[in-house]
Design an enzyme around this catalytic site. Structure first.
Site, mmCIF file in Angstrom:
data_model
loop_
_atom_site.group_PDB
_atom_site.id
_atom_site.type_symbol
_atom_site.label_atom_id
_atom_site.label_comp_id
_atom_site.label_asym_id
_atom_site.label_seq_id
_atom_site.Cartn_x
_atom_site.Cartn_y
_atom_site.Cartn_z
ATOM 1 N N GLU B 11 2.964 -10.120 -10.482
ATOM 2 C CA GLU B 11 2.516 -9.579 -9.192
ATOM 3 C C GLU B 11 1.892 -8.187 -9.317
ATOM 4 O OE1 GLU B 11 5.214 -10.735 -6.109
ATOM 5 O OE2 GLU B 11 4.645 -9.022 -4.882
ATOM 6 N N ASP B 114 7.067 -12.166 -8.063
ATOM 7 C CA ASP B 114 8.408 -12.045 -7.476
ATOM 8 C C ASP B 114 8.820 -13.376 -6.858
ATOM 9 O OD1 ASP B 114 8.297 -9.418 -8.208
ATOM 10 O OD2 ASP B 114 7.733 -8.688 -6.213
ATOM 11 N N TYR B 324 16.079 -7.294 -7.793
ATOM 12 C CA TYR B 324 14.989 -7.400 -6.819
ATOM 13 C C TYR B 324 15.469 -6.933 -5.438
ATOM 14 C CZ TYR B 324 10.921 -9.394 -4.529
ATOM 15 O OH TYR B 324 9.776 -9.562 -3.803
#
Lengths: 76, 718
Positions: B11, B114, B324
């Site tokens: 990403e 992600d 995350y």
């Protein structure tokens, strides 16, 4: 009375107030009932003078208070 | 032996670098810069792995027809390269070109963005459009931290295909948001523009509208609020030289007569101890952080806005220091490896003692919150030490996460809460106290806990002690508090509008559009106008319940209970009549909006602080001849020549704060990539001038003629 500050749609209610000021007027009237009970009795003039000076009184409520001071006939 | 070429799409460039480092045999992948686009080449025995990255979304939704960007309504949409949709994204063209070239050489494709709706969609659009339909054969790499170990494991256990349910939910969200946003925002902007009173970007949207309504509703409540009186009894007793505040049994007394009676009854009387009770209260550790929990706590302790906390969290994630952060889970599953993380934390000097207390426990079982997220666990530290010196905000957020993680494994705290009842019939007073018997998790979560311990005097039933002071204090009810960025985000979450990833950005947009201002959020006149109009002509658009239903529909797409086409069709059926109704009233809407836009623009350039020389209003003015901007006096025509300098670069705004030294209203300058600069023009003018400012002067010659001045209406803009 104009609504220079509240910026609401300039649609008038039967009391010739815009909706937000109409709401403020209702709040002021309800508050007067509470004040009158709290102090035993209080004249509308005393009530308006005291409410006008309080920090927590909202901007539109203050406008209404000022309006009622100038137009006592609208108090009823 | 034939070498396989694998293309991994990440990403962000930092994520690509980390993935490549983890997968390279020697931990030292090559970096190839093609047209300024970084690509990493990692090698293993049988394959060459090319790791490229996006820069967020490379593709976006746009109108299918080539009609003007000002045209509305528009219903046909398609996914297009973002650089063709948004001029500011021009550099993304190179990114798409480079990825397309790499795709031609690849045998295998992996989406390593992600693992959530946005990440899945970013990878999908790149693989589908830039990699010429590689989405059908691509695999998915799933991970929650960017540690080398987890990345290697994720690479070995690839999902055989893309997570299409997430992709579909993501596509639908973007398409719905586009349909709402583009149509309603164009209508607002264009209808105001047609009134020929200047351009101003006005917007609303599926999430923006209801969020703004929360603020406006609160604003109206505050503006209409009328305080009412009540009384509280303030009393104290003294024991062994120490004064204790008493609490009267009735918290609030509604009449003056009753309050005065209490004072009269109790004044100079002896209070008798009627009873004493105490109970022990166990307090569980706080739940592990989901994103909104982290944002709320970071705001409370450091004052960071939700968007800032998210940005800091993402930086810590990309450095493999935390998991995350865009998660809605409050659970820490055992497979994250509790012991290993705690051992890692214990290597950091400041946590050594605390972490060691946990690592010696026979079993580690963290507290789990009720919220779940199928994609990621709660936010937790990886146990890795920072490889560089963190800036203070990063260090603060990391410290908060580490301490919260450790606290989750600690035992409950035990607090003794005591209450002594004192009487003077018929009145009752209480003395309250509390003390901590066992710190438990509090020890681990300090300094983010508050200690409100209060010891009580030794008293037994029948003891008498004189009332030292007593009075009836008059108080007034207060208006509801204003939202702040953190509480507004919490409100959005409670009402189920927006997603964990988008809520903070929506709040930022409301600030940028001039709909809200200040940290204690105030709705501007423009916001009041827009909400009142939407409320009048199409209340559904700002109805949080409707937006929440759409959120549920998108969750249902994710869980395969409905499909993208069904949700889109339903939305179009709903939105079309609303738009047609609004278009029919375009003139009416435009006239009202233009009026308030103009007055807000003027207000944004006018100081509340009056001219110290003539008392007229001070304004931000741009010289038509030199192009410089400065503070000038509205009394210029009457001969006042007062001016003050202003910074010449960045976007200016007049704040509601005042200089502590001279009392002048402060000005804030925002320049992209820099922290906002708040300064006092008056104090500055009394010092030596620096480059970038126009010197203040009171000489008539220094100021251009009135005809050469224009109000700097273009200075305060988005």
């Amino acid at each position: 009375m104009d609504c220079p500050d509240c910026e609401r749609v300039t649609e008038r209610t039967e009391q010739s107030l815009c909706p937000i000021q109409d709401r403020a007027l209702r709040n002021v009237r309800q508050a007067y009932e509470v004040w009158a009970t709290a102090f035993g009795s209080i004249s509308p003039t005393d009530f308006l003078n005291r409410v006008a000076g309080l920090k927590g009184t909202g901007r539109n409520a203050k406008e209404i208070v000022e309006f009622l001071r100038q137009h006592p006939e609208r108090w009823k | 032996m034939e070498v396989t070429q694998t293309l991994i799409v990440c990403e962000k460039p930092d994520a690509a670098a980390r993935v490549a480092r983890a997968l390279d045999e020697d931990g030292d992948p090559g970096r190839i810069d093609t047209q300024g686009v970084p690509v990493y080449e990692a090698h293993s025995r049988q394959e060459t792995i090319l790791v490229c990255s996006a820069l967020g979304h490379l593709y976006a939704v746009d109108s299918k027809t080539q009609a003007s960007r000002r045209f509305y309504p528009v219903w046909d949409l398609e996914w297009m390269p973002k650089h063709l949709v948004d001029k500011k994204s021009a550099r993304l063209a190179r990114w798409i070109q480079v990825i397309g070239t790499l795709a031609d050489r690849a045998d295998r494709y992996i989406n390593a963005c992600d693992y959530d709706v946005e990440g899945s969609l970013i990878g999908y659009t790149i693989l589908r459009y830039a990699c010429h339909g590689a989405d059908t054969k691509a695999q998915r790499m799933k991970f929650s931290t960017m540690t080398e170990k987890e990345l290697k494991t994720a690479y070995k256990t690839l999902a055989p295909q893309l997570d299409l349910s997430l992709v579909e939910a993501g596509r639908t969200r973007h398409e719905l948001d586009w349909l709402y946003g583009i149509n309603l925002s164009r209508l607002l902007t264009e209808s105001a523009l047609k009134q020929n009173r200047g351009y101003s970007t006005l917007s609303t949207g599926r999430v923006q509208g209801p969020t703004l309504k929360f603020v406006v509703d609160r604003e109206e409540e505050i503006r209409c609020f009328t305080p009412t009186p009540f009384w509280i009894i303030e009393a104290t007793v003294t024991r062994d030289g120490q004064t204790y505040a008493l609490e009267y049994a009735k918290e609030e007394i509604s009449t003056l007569a009753e309050a005065e009676q209490v004072v009269k009854d109790c004044k100079e009387s002896l209070l008798e101890v009627e009873g004493a009770e105490s109970r022990n209260i166990q307090q569980s550790p706080p739940y592990p952080f989901d994103l909104s929990g982290l944002q709320s706590e970071a705001y409370r302790h450091f004052g960071y806005t939700p968007s800032r906390t998210l940005a800091l969290g993402e930086r810590l994630y990309l450095e493999a220091l935390i998991s995350y952060p865009r998660t809605s889970s409050q659970k820490l599953p055992p497979d994250i490896g509790y012991s290993e993380i705690l051992r890692g934390i214990s290597k950091i000097a400041q946590y050594r003692t605390l972490a060691s207390k946990l690592t010696v426990q026979p079993s580690l079982r963290p507290i789990q919150g009720p919220k779940e997220d199928s994609a990621h666990p709660a936010v937790y530290p990886t146990g890795e030490s920072p490889k560089r010196t963190l800036i203070q905000p990063e260090a603060n957020v990391l410290d908060l996460i580490i301490r919260r993680f450790m606290a989750a494994f600690a035992e409950t705290s035990l607090r003794e809460s005591s209450r002594i009842t004192l009487k003077r019939d018929p009145h009752r007073f209480f003395l309250r106290g509390s003390r901590i018997l066992r710190e438990g998790w509090i020890e681990f979560y300090k300094p983010y806990t508050s200690d409100d311990s209060q010891t009580l005097p030794e008293l037994k039933v029948g003891d008498k002690l004189p009332l030292t002071t007593i009075q009836a204090a008059q108080k007034f009810t207060e208006p509801p508090p204003r939202y702040n960025p953190s509480s507004l985000l919490r409100k959005m979450e409670d009402e189920n509008i927006g997603t964990k990833a988008t809520r903070a950005e929506i709040i930022e947009i409301l600030y940028r559009r001039g709909y809200i201002k200040n940290i204690r959020i105030e709705a501007t006149p423009l916001a009041l106008k827009i909400v009142s109009m939407l409320d009048k002509y199409c209340p559904q658009i700002i109805d949080p319940a409707f937006t929440a239903r759409l959120e549920t529909s998108m969750d249902n797409i994710q869980s395969l209970q409905t499909t993208r086409s069904v949700v889109l069709a339903e939305t179009l059926d709903y939105l079309r009549p609303i738009m047609l109704n609004l278009i029919a009233r375009e003139d009416e809407i435009g006239a009202q909006l233009a009026e308030v836009v103009t007055s807000q623009r003027i207000a944004a350039l006018t100081f509340d602080y009056s001219c110290p020389q003539c008392g007229s209003r001070l304004k931000i003015i741009r010289s038509r001849t030199s192009g410089k901007r400065f503070i000038g006096c509205a009394g210029y025509e009457k001969g006042c020549r007062f001016t003050l300098p202003l910074p010449q670069f960045g976007t200016l705004s007049i704040t509601s704060a005042y200089c502590k030294l001279c009392g002048f209203q402060l000005v804030q300058t925002r320049t992209k990539g820099r922290r906002p600069l708040t300064s006092c023009a008056r104090c500055y003018s009394n010092k030596t001038m620096k480059p970038g400012f126009v010197a203040a002067t009171t000489t008539p010659t220094a100021r251009p003629r009135t005809s050469a001045l224009v109000e700097a209406t273009s200075l305060v803009k988005d």
